[in-house]
Design a protein around this motif. Structure first.
Motif, short mmCIF file in Angstrom:
data_model
loop_
_atom_site.label_atom_id
_atom_site.label_comp_id
_atom_site.label_asym_id
_atom_site.label_seq_id
_atom_site.Cartn_x
_atom_site.Cartn_y
_atom_site.Cartn_z
N GLU A 191 72.77 -48.65 19.11
CA GLU A 191 72.52 -47.62 18.09
C GLU A 191 71.06 -47.62 17.65
N GLU A 192 70.40 -48.78 17.66
CA GLU A 192 68.98 -48.84 17.32
C GLU A 192 68.14 -48.17 18.41
N ILE A 193 68.48 -48.43 19.65
CA ILE A 193 67.79 -47.79 20.77
C ILE A 193 67.99 -46.29 20.72
N ALA A 194 69.23 -45.86 20.47
CA ALA A 194 69.55 -44.43 20.38
C ALA A 194 68.77 -43.78 19.24
N TYR A 195 68.68 -44.48 18.12
CA TYR A 195 67.95 -43.96 16.97
C TYR A 195 66.46 -43.81 17.29
N LEU A 196 65.89 -44.81 17.94
CA LEU A 196 64.48 -44.75 18.33
C LEU A 196 64.23 -43.61 19.31
N LYS A 197 65.13 -43.45 20.28
CA LYS A 197 65.00 -42.35 21.24
C LYS A 197 65.09 -41.00 20.53
N ASP A 198 65.99 -40.91 19.57
CA ASP A 198 66.14 -39.66 18.81
C ASP A 198 64.87 -39.35 18.01
N LEU A 199 64.29 -40.37 17.38
CA LEU A 199 63.05 -40.17 16.65
C LEU A 199 61.93 -39.69 17.58
N LYS A 200 61.86 -40.31 18.76
CA LYS A 200 60.84 -39.91 19.73
C LYS A 200 61.04 -38.46 20.16
N LYS A 201 62.29 -38.05 20.37
CA LYS A 201 62.60 -36.67 20.74
C LYS A 201 62.23 -35.71 19.62
N GLN A 202 62.51 -36.10 18.39
CA GLN A 202 62.15 -35.26 17.24
C GLN A 202 60.63 -35.07 17.17
N TYR A 203 59.88 -36.13 17.42
CA TYR A 203 58.42 -36.01 17.44
C TYR A 203 57.96 -35.06 18.54
N ARG A 204 58.54 -35.17 19.73
CA ARG A 204 58.19 -34.26 20.84
C ARG A 204 58.52 -32.82 20.47
N ASP A 205 59.71 -32.61 19.92
CA ASP A 205 60.12 -31.25 19.53
C ASP A 205 59.20 -30.68 18.46
N LEU A 206 58.85 -31.50 17.50
CA LEU A 206 57.96 -31.06 16.42
C LEU A 206 56.57 -30.74 16.96
N THR A 207 56.07 -31.57 17.85
CA THR A 207 54.77 -31.33 18.47
C THR A 207 54.78 -30.02 19.24
N GLU A 208 55.85 -29.76 19.97
CA GLU A 208 55.98 -28.51 20.72
C GLU A 208 56.02 -27.31 19.76
N ALA A 209 56.80 -27.44 18.69
CA ALA A 209 56.90 -26.35 17.71
C ALA A 209 55.55 -26.07 17.06
N ILE A 210 54.81 -27.12 16.74
CA ILE A 210 53.47 -26.95 16.15
C ILE A 210 52.56 -26.23 17.14
N GLY A 211 52.65 -26.60 18.40
CA GLY A 211 51.85 -25.94 19.43
C GLY A 211 52.17 -24.46 19.54
N ILE A 212 53.46 -24.13 19.48
CA ILE A 212 53.88 -22.73 19.56
C ILE A 212 53.35 -21.96 18.36
N VAL A 213 53.48 -22.54 17.17
CA VAL A 213 52.98 -21.88 15.96
C VAL A 213 51.47 -21.70 16.04
N GLU A 214 50.77 -22.70 16.54
CA GLU A 214 49.31 -22.59 16.66
C GLU A 214 48.92 -21.48 17.63
N MET A 215 49.64 -21.36 18.73
CA MET A 215 49.38 -20.28 19.68
C MET A 215 49.63 -18.92 19.03
#
Length: 83
Positions: free
Chosen positions: A9-33
């Motif tokens: 569950e700790e590994i899953a949580y860390l992976k989920d956090l990493k995915k959220q960061y990637r998704d947020l970074t992508e969303a910020i890039g889209i908004v910036e474009m």
């Protein structure tokens, strides 16, 4: 030093956090474009406004030369000279 292993569950949580960061970074890039695209459109509209204002100035000068100082009624098309 003893090797320790994280719980699933700790590994899953860390992976989920990493995915959220990637998704947020992508969303910020889209908004910036989108922001850049809007800024470009805004600059195009500013140029159109400048051109329109210049046309208005040139027409006003021509009408003043042809008719003198006064006002034009767009409803009737009549020129009303200034007193």
């Amino acid at each position: 030093m003893e090797k320790k292993v994280l719980k699933e569950e700790e590994i899953a949580y860390l992976k989920d956090l990493k995915k959220q960061y990637r998704d947020l970074t992508e969303a910020i890039g889209i908004v910036e474009m989108q922001y850049i695209s809007l800024e470009l459109k805004k600059e195009q509209l500013k140029e159109q406004l400048k051109s329109l204002q210049q046309e208005e100035i040139e027409l006003a000068k021509k009408l003043e030369k042809d008719y003198g100082n006064g006002e034009i009624s767009l409803e009737t098309g009549e020129f009303l000279p200034s007193k």
